[in-house]
Design a protein around this motif. Structure first.
Motif, short mmCIF file in Angstrom:
data_model
loop_
_atom_site.label_atom_id
_atom_site.label_comp_id
_atom_site.label_asym_id
_atom_site.label_seq_id
_atom_site.Cartn_x
_atom_site.Cartn_y
_atom_site.Cartn_z
N MET A 1 -5.15 13.15 30.47
CA MET A 1 -4.05 13.06 29.51
C MET A 1 -3.55 11.63 29.37
N ILE A 2 -3.30 10.94 30.50
CA ILE A 2 -2.67 9.64 30.33
C ILE A 2 -3.65 8.56 29.91
N LEU A 3 -4.95 8.73 30.18
CA LEU A 3 -5.86 7.66 29.79
C LEU A 3 -6.68 8.01 28.57
N ASP A 4 -6.48 9.19 28.02
CA ASP A 4 -7.27 9.51 26.85
C ASP A 4 -6.43 10.06 25.71
N TYR A 5 -5.70 11.16 25.97
CA TYR A 5 -4.92 11.73 24.88
C TYR A 5 -3.72 10.85 24.56
N ARG A 6 -3.00 10.41 25.63
CA ARG A 6 -1.80 9.62 25.40
C ARG A 6 -2.02 8.21 25.92
N ALA A 7 -3.15 7.60 25.52
CA ALA A 7 -3.49 6.30 26.09
C ALA A 7 -2.58 5.20 25.61
N PHE A 8 -1.93 5.37 24.48
CA PHE A 8 -1.09 4.30 23.95
C PHE A 8 0.10 4.07 24.86
N ASP A 9 0.64 5.15 25.43
CA ASP A 9 1.76 4.99 26.35
C ASP A 9 1.35 4.21 27.59
N THR A 10 0.14 4.49 28.11
CA THR A 10 -0.30 3.80 29.31
C THR A 10 -0.55 2.33 29.02
N TYR B 1 0.82 -1.21 0.00
CA TYR B 1 0.00 0.00 0.00
C TYR B 1 0.85 1.26 0.00
N THR B 2 1.89 1.28 0.85
CA THR B 2 2.66 2.51 0.96
C THR B 2 3.57 2.73 -0.24
N LEU B 3 3.92 1.66 -0.99
CA LEU B 3 4.70 1.89 -2.20
C LEU B 3 3.88 2.66 -3.21
N ASP B 4 2.53 2.48 -3.20
CA ASP B 4 1.71 3.22 -4.13
C ASP B 4 1.32 4.58 -3.61
N HIS B 5 0.99 4.66 -2.30
CA HIS B 5 0.35 5.87 -1.81
C HIS B 5 1.26 6.76 -0.99
N GLY B 6 2.52 6.41 -0.79
CA GLY B 6 3.36 7.28 0.02
C GLY B 6 3.12 7.03 1.50
N TYR B 7 3.62 7.93 2.35
CA TYR B 7 3.53 7.63 3.78
C TYR B 7 2.18 8.02 4.33
N VAL B 8 1.84 7.43 5.47
CA VAL B 8 0.53 7.62 6.09
C VAL B 8 0.76 8.04 7.53
N ASN B 9 0.05 9.08 7.96
CA ASN B 9 0.05 9.46 9.38
C ASN B 9 -1.23 8.94 10.00
N TYR B 10 -1.12 8.13 11.03
CA TYR B 10 -2.30 7.50 11.60
C TYR B 10 -2.39 7.92 13.05
N GLN B 11 -3.46 8.58 13.44
CA GLN B 11 -3.54 9.08 14.82
C GLN B 11 -4.09 8.01 15.74
N LEU B 12 -3.58 7.99 16.96
CA LEU B 12 -4.05 7.03 17.96
C LEU B 12 -4.71 7.84 19.06
N ALA C 1 -1.60 14.48 15.93
CA ALA C 1 -0.40 14.91 16.63
C ALA C 1 -0.32 16.43 16.53
N PRO C 2 0.27 17.18 17.44
CA PRO C 2 0.99 16.71 18.63
C PRO C 2 0.12 16.47 19.85
N PHE C 3 -1.20 16.55 19.72
CA PHE C 3 -2.01 16.42 20.94
C PHE C 3 -2.12 14.96 21.37
N CYS C 4 -2.17 14.05 20.40
CA CYS C 4 -2.28 12.64 20.74
C CYS C 4 -1.10 11.89 20.15
N ASN C 5 -1.01 10.60 20.47
CA ASN C 5 0.02 9.76 19.86
C ASN C 5 -0.22 9.60 18.39
N GLN C 6 0.80 9.24 17.67
CA GLN C 6 0.65 9.07 16.23
C GLN C 6 1.63 8.01 15.78
N ILE C 7 1.20 7.17 14.82
CA ILE C 7 2.17 6.29 14.18
C ILE C 7 2.26 6.69 12.71
N ARG C 8 3.42 6.47 12.15
CA ARG C 8 3.67 6.96 10.80
C ARG C 8 4.38 5.86 10.05
#
Lengths: 127, 502, 293
Positions: C113-122, B51-62, B67-74
Motif C-alpha cells: 500500500m505505501i510503496l505502490d498504491y499510495r506512493a505519492f505520500d511516501t 487547457y482547463t479553461l477550454d476542457h474543464g477539470y481533469v482528474n489525474y491518477q497517481l 481514486a479512491p484506491f490510489c492518490n489523485q490530483i485534480r
C-alpha cells in the motif's frame, strides 16, 4: 458513557493526547515541552492505529499460506498512515531539539519567556 | 489524451529534483537551479490554466488505479490560476531580496536557502493540486518545516527564538488538523475528497445518525489551519517571524505560505465536506466573526508598533482576516476571498522589500523616527512602498480597491434571511472600520518617509541601484495597477474555477 | 547628585538606578532615560503576574473544552474491533488485500500500500526527512568548539566493556537492519524500520570506537552522495511509474511473490528509503554530538 469503556483504546489515546497537551501548554521548560509534544503525537498515532483493528484477525502480511481472503486480515490502511506520521514526528523532534541547543548556548536558559525578555531588552538597548 | 495533463505532475517532480540538486551544489549554481525550477513552474501553470479553461477539470491518477484506491490530483481553472501565481510571486521575491540574501546569510549556507525555497514551492503546488486529505497533511508538514528553516537561516539568537515560537504554534495547528483527518477517516472510511463528500452528504441527509463528529472534525481542521495561517486570536507570532527575517523569506512566508494553508481550508470546505453540508452546520459564521475581529484587532496591533517591519507583519494579520471574512460568506464570498489572496500575494512582498530598502537607507535603524526622509534617499523604494500602501488601503485604480468592492457587492448578493442581512451589515461595518485603521498606519508611514529631514545630524545613505530589485518591484507594481484597472479577466477565471471546484 | 566624569555636563541620577539607557551619538548630546526604579520593578512584576495568570486560565479553559469535545467524539466512533457496521471496511480494503499480491507483487500488504498504491505520500514523507536534515545542518553545522570535542573524546572512549560488547553486537545489528530492509515486501519491516535499526547500529559503533573510525566511510561527501542519489532514484522511479500508468503501458518487472527480488519497483524503493533513513539517523547523531558530519 459505556461507549468510552468499550472504546477503551481510543479513550486512552485521547488521555495520552491530553497529558501531552497539558505538558506543552503549562510547562515552561523547553525540553519538557518537546517531550509533551512527543507524547501528544503518540496519542494521535494510537488513535489512528486503533481504527484499523478487528477482533480475531491476523496482521496484514501474506504469510506462509499466502491467502488473499480479506476476511482474514485487519485493515492495513491506518498502519500505513501511522508510518508516515512517525517519520514526521521524528523530524519535528530533531529540529526542535537543535533549536533548543542553539538557544541554550546563546541565552543560558531553557525558559522561552525568559529568552524573549532578554531579546526585547537587547533590542531596546541596541536598536 | 493531451500531454498538458501531465504537466502538474512534472512541476512537482522537477521541483523535487531541483531540491535534491541544490542541496549539494554551491551558491551560484544553486540559485540558477532554483530560478529555472520556478520559471518552469510558471510556464507549466499558464499552460494548465489555458487547457482547463477550454476542457474543464481533469482528474489525474497517481498510481495504476483511479481514486479512491490510489492518490489523485485534480485541477481546473482555479488551481491553474493559483499555481501560476505562486511561482511567479516566489521568483519576483527572490529577485527583490537578492541583495539582502547575500548580505544576511553566510556563503556556505546559502545553497540551503534555495533548497528550502524550492521545497516551499513544491509543497504549496502539491497542496493546490491534491485531491486526498492525507497527501495534504504530508505536504503541509513539508511546508511547515521548510518555513521554519527559512526563519532560522539567519542564525542569530533573535531569529532562532522566533523560529521556535513559530514552530510551536505550527505544530499545534498540524496536530489539530491531523486529529480532524483521523475523525473524518473514522466516520467515512475514505481518504479521497470526492468520495468523502458523497458519504458525508448521505450522513447529513440521514436523520438517524448524529453528525456531531463531522462537525467536530471540521472545527478541528479549521482551527488547526487557522492557527497556522494567522486567524484572529492566534496571530501574535507574526511580528517576530516576519519582522526579523531576510527580505525574500518574509515575502514568501507572508505572501505564499499562509495562503497555501487557506487554500487547503477552501478545498476542505468545498471538496471534502461540500458547501451545502457545511452550511447546515453553522461553522462558517464562526469563521466570519473571527475574520471580522482579525481585521480590526490586527490593525490595532499594527498601529501600536514602533518598528516598520513589525507594522507590515501585523497588517498581514488584518488582511488574512479579510480572506476569512470572504470564506465565511459562503460561495459568493469565495470570489472576493480568492481575489484578495491574489492581491495580498502581490502587495506584501512589495511592501517588505521596499521597507527593507528604506531601512538600509536609514543606516539599519528600524524605528519610525529614524525613517524620516528616507523616501528621498531611495526614491524607487519609497514609490513602491507608496504603491503597496495605497493598494492595501483601497485607493481606486489599485487592486485593493477591487477586492474591497467585491467584498461589499458579494455580501449583498443574497440577503433573503435575517442572518444574511446581518452578515452583510457586519461586512460593511468591519470594512469601513478597518479601512480607517489601515489608513492611519499606512499613510502615517508614507508621510514619515517623505517628510524633509530637519535634523542636521542624521545622515541618510543613498542606496546603490539594484537592477533585480528595480525589475521585480516594477513588475509587482504593474501587476497591482493592472489588476486594479482591468480586473475582469481574472474575476471571470475565478468564477469559472469555482463552478468546477465542488 | 552624582557628577559623571566622562561627560562635561552634570545630570541628576536617582539612587540605585538599574534601568538607565544611555544613548550617545556625539559627545555633546546625551539622551538619558531614567525611571524611578522601584515603581518600575513593581509595575513589571504585577504586569507579568497578571499576564501569566490570564494565559494560564485561558489555556486551561481551552484545554478542558478540547479534551471534553474529543472524549464526546470518541463515543460516536465505531466500536473498537468490530467487523459488522464498520464503515472503514469498504471496497478499498478488499481491493488492497485481494488483488494486492498480483498487482504489486508484495506479500506484505502494508508495504504494497505505501510503496505502490499510495506512493505519492511516501515520496512526500522522504522529503520531510530530507528537510529535517537540511534544517539541522543549517543550525548545528560547524557550531561546536574544538575543545569540547576533545574533552568528550577523552571522557568517552576509554570504556573497555563497551568496546568488547560492541565488537560483536554491531555486526549483528547491521545484519538485522539489512535483513529487515531487504525483506520489506515479504515480511513486516521495510525501509523505515530497517533504516532505523542500521542507524542505531552505526551510532553504537561510533560511541564505542570514536569518530575517527566512522569518518573513514561516513563523511559529508559520502553522505550527500548517498542521500542525493537515493532521493533522485526514488523520485525518478515514481515519476516513470505515475507517467506510464496514465499514458501507455505500465512497466512493472515482477519476479515471484515471496522471493526477495519481487514486487518490481518496491525492492528498489525500499532499498533507497532504508539508505536515506540510516544516513539521516546517523547524521543527526553526529550533528548533535560533533557539530559536523
Amino acid at each position: 458513557m459505556e461507549k468510552l469503556f468499550s472504546n477503551y483504546m481510543e479513550t486512552v489515546a485521547i488521555l495520552l493526547f491530553a497529558i501531552g497537551f497539558l505538558i506543552l501548554l503549562f510547562n515552561r521548560n523547553l525540553i519538557k515541552k518537546i517531550m509533551g509534544l512527543n507524547i501528544m503525537d503518540s496519542g494521535m498515532y494510537l488513535l489512528l492505529a486503533s481504527l484499523g483493528y478487528i477482533d480475531g484477525r491476523l496482521a496484514p502480511v501474506g504469510g506462509i499460506n499466502q491467502s488473499s481472503d480479506p476476511s482474514l486480515y485487519i485493515n492495513p490502511i491506518p498502519a500505513g498512515l501511522v508510518l508516515t506520521g512517525i517519520v514526521v514526528s521524528v523530524s519535528v523532534t530533531a529540529i526542535m531539539l537543535s533549536l533548543t541547543v542553539r538557544l541554550y548556548k546563546r541565552y543560558h536558559t531553557l525558559n522561552l519567556d525568559e529568552i524573549f525578555k532578554l531579546i526585547h531588552q537587547n533590542e531596546d538597548e541596541g536598536n | 489524451m493531451d500531454f498538458v495533463i501531465n504537466l502538474p505532475l512534472f512541476t512537482i517532480i522537477i521541483g523535487f529534483v531541483g531540491v535534491v540538486l541544490t542541496s549539494f551544489l554551491k551558491r551560484k549554481p544553486a540559485k540558477i537551479v532554483a530560478i529555472v525550477c520556478q520559471l518552469i513552474a510558471i510556464v507549466f501553470g499558464i499552460l494548465v490554466l489555458i487547457y482547463t479553461l477550454d476542457h474543464g477539470y481533469v482528474n489525474y491518477q497517481l498510481g495504476h488505479l483511479k481514486a479512491p484506491f490510489c492518490n489523485q490530483i485534480r485541477f481546473g481553472p482555479y488551481e491553474g490560476l493559483l499555481s501560476t501565481l505562486v511561482p511567479l510571486v516566489m521568483l519576483l521575491s527572490l529577485f527583490a531580496g537578492d541583495n539582502h540574501t547575500h548580505r544576511d546569510i553566510t556563503e556556505e549556507k546559502e545553497h540551503s536557502f534555495y533548497t528550502l525555497l524550492n521545497l516551499i514551492l513544491v509543497a504549496i503546488v502539491a497542496i493546490i493540486y491534491t485531491d486526498d486529505i492525507f497527501t495534504g497533511y504530508v505536504f503541509l508538514e513539508i511546508s511547515t518545516l521548510s518555513s521554519v528553516g527559512l526563519t532560522m537561516i539567519k542564525n542569530h539568537g533573535r531569529q532562532i527564538a522566533a523560529a521556535l515560537r513559530y514552530m510551536l504554534f505550527n505544530l499545534l495547528g498540524s496536530g489539530l488538523f491531523l486529529l480532524g483527518c483521523i475523525i473524518i477517516y473514522g466516520q467515512t472510511g475514505y481518504l479521497s475528497m470526492t468520495f468523502i463528500q458523497n458519504v458525508i452528504t448521505d450522513l447529513f441527509n440521514n436523520n438517524n445518525t448524529s453528525t456531531l463528529p463531522l462537525t467536530i472534525s471540521f472545527t478541528l481542521v479549521s482551527i488547526g489551519l487557522g492557527i497556522k495561517s494567522g486567524l484572529f486570536p492566534f496571530y501574535y507570532w507574526m511580528g517576530d517571524t516576519y519582522g526579523v527575517n531576510t527580505t525574500t523569506a518574509s515575502s514568501v512566508l507572508s505572501g505564499l505560505v499562509s495562503k497555501g494553508y487557506i487554500i487547503l481550508l477552501i478545498k476542505f470546505i468545498y471538496r471534502t465536506f461540500g458547501i451545502d453540508n457545511v452550511l447546515k452546520t453553522d461553522l462558517l459564521n464562526i469563521l466570519f466573526i473571527l475574520g471580522a475581529c482579525g481585521m480590526i484587532f490586527g490593525s490595532i496591533t499594527a498601529i501600536r508598533q514602533k518598528v516598520i517591519n513589525k507594522m507590515v507583519s501585523y497588517s498581514s494579520a488584518a488582511q488574512i482576516g479579510y480572506i476569512y471574512l470572504g470564506i465565511g460568506l459562503g460561495k459568493v464570498g469565495l470570489i472576493a476571498a480568492t481575489f484578495h489572496i491574489i492581491t495580498h500575494a502581490l502587495c506584501k512582498p512589495l511592501l517588505f522589500s521596499s521597507s527593507n530598502r528604506l531601512i538600509d537607507a536609514s543606516g539599519k535603524k528600524r524605528k519610525f523616527e529614524n525613517l524620516i526622509g528616507t523616501g528621498f534617499a531611495d526614491p524607487i523604494a519609497g514609490a513602491c512602498f507608496t504603491i503597496g500602501a495605497l493598494s492595501m488601503v483601497g485607493c481606486p485604480f489599485f487592486a485593493g480597491f477591487i477586492s474591497k468592492y467585491l467584498f461589499i457587492t458579494d455580501s449583498f448578493v443574497d440577503i433573503s434571511t435575517p442572518t444574511l442581512l446581518l452578515k452583510a451589515i457586519i461586512t460593511i461595518a468591519a470594512l469601513v472600520v478597518s479601512t480607517l485603521l489601515n489608513t492611519i498606519y499606512y499613510l502615517k508611514t508614507v508621510i514619515t518617509i517623505y517628510s524633509p529631514v530637519r535634523d542636521n545630524k542624521v545622515v541618510l545613505k543613498h542606496n546603490h541601484y539594484d537592477v533585480l530589485f528595480i525589475v521585480s518591484s516594477c513588475i509587482f507594481s504593474i501587476l497591482i495597477i493592472a489588476l486594479g484597472v482591468f480586473p475582469s479577466p481574472i474575476i471571470e477565471i475565478i468564477e469559472e474555477g469555482i463552478k468546477l471546484l465542488g | 547628585m552624582k557628577k559623571n566624569k566622562l561627560f562635561d555636563e552634570e545630570f541628576e541620577l536617582v539612587n540605585d538606578v538599574d534601568e538607565v539607557s544611555v544613548f550617545q551619538e556625539k559627545k555633546e548630546d546625551i539622551v538619558v532615560k531614567v525611571l524611578p526604579p522601584k515603581t518600575r520593578k513593581r509595575i513589571r512584576k504585577g504586569e507579568e503576574k497578571a499576564l501569566t495568570a490570564i494565559y494560564d486560565i485561558a489555556a486551561g479553559v481551552c484545554f478542558v473544552f478540547l479534551i471534553g469535545v474529543l472524549l464526546y467524539c470518541v463515543m460516536f466512533l465505531p466500536i473498537f474491533g468490530a467487523n459488522k457496521n464498520n464503515i472503514t471496511l469498504n471496497e478499498i480494503v478488499t481491493e488492497y488485500i485481494q488483488n494486492g499480491i498480483e498487482v504489486t507483487g508484495a506479500t506484505n500488504f502494508v508495504t504494497g500500500m505505501i510503496l505502490d498504491y499510495r506512493a505519492f505520500d511516501t515520496l512526500g514523507e522522504s522529503f520531510v526527512l530530507f528537510t529535517a536534515v537540511t534544517c539541522v545542518m543549517i543550525l548545528l553545522q560547524n557550531f561546536h568548539d574544538n575543545e569540547e570535542i576533545e574533552f568528550e573524546k577523552i571522557k568517552m572512549f576509554n570504556d573497555k566493556i563497551l568496546r568488547y560488547s560492541a565488537s560483536f553486537l554491531v555486526p549483528v545489528i547491521l545484519l538485522l537492519g539489512a535483513y529487515v530492509i531487504l525483506n520489506g515486501s515479504i515480511s513486516p519491516g521495510g525501509g523505515f524500520s530497517g533504516g532505523a535499526i542500521m542507524g542505531a547500529g552505526l551510532i553504537l559503533y561510533s560511541l564505542a570506537f570514536g569518530f575517527k573510525s566512522t569518518s573513514k566511510f561516513f563523511n559529508i561527501k559520502n553522505f550527500k552522495i548517498i542521500t542525493s542519489t537515493s532521493l533522485l532514484t526514488y523520485c525518478l522511479c515514481k515519476a516513470l511509474s505515475f507517467y506510464t500508468s496514465v499514458n501507455g503501458p505500465m512497466i512493472h518487472p515482477f519476479g515471484i511473490p515471496g522471493a526477495i527480488f519481487s514486487g518490481g519497483f518496491i525492492f528498489i524503493l525500499n532499498f533507497c528509503v532504508g539508505l536515506i533513513v540510516a544516513c539521516t539517523m546517523f547524521g543527526f547523531y553526529l550533528l548533535f554530538k560533533k557539530g559536523e558530519i
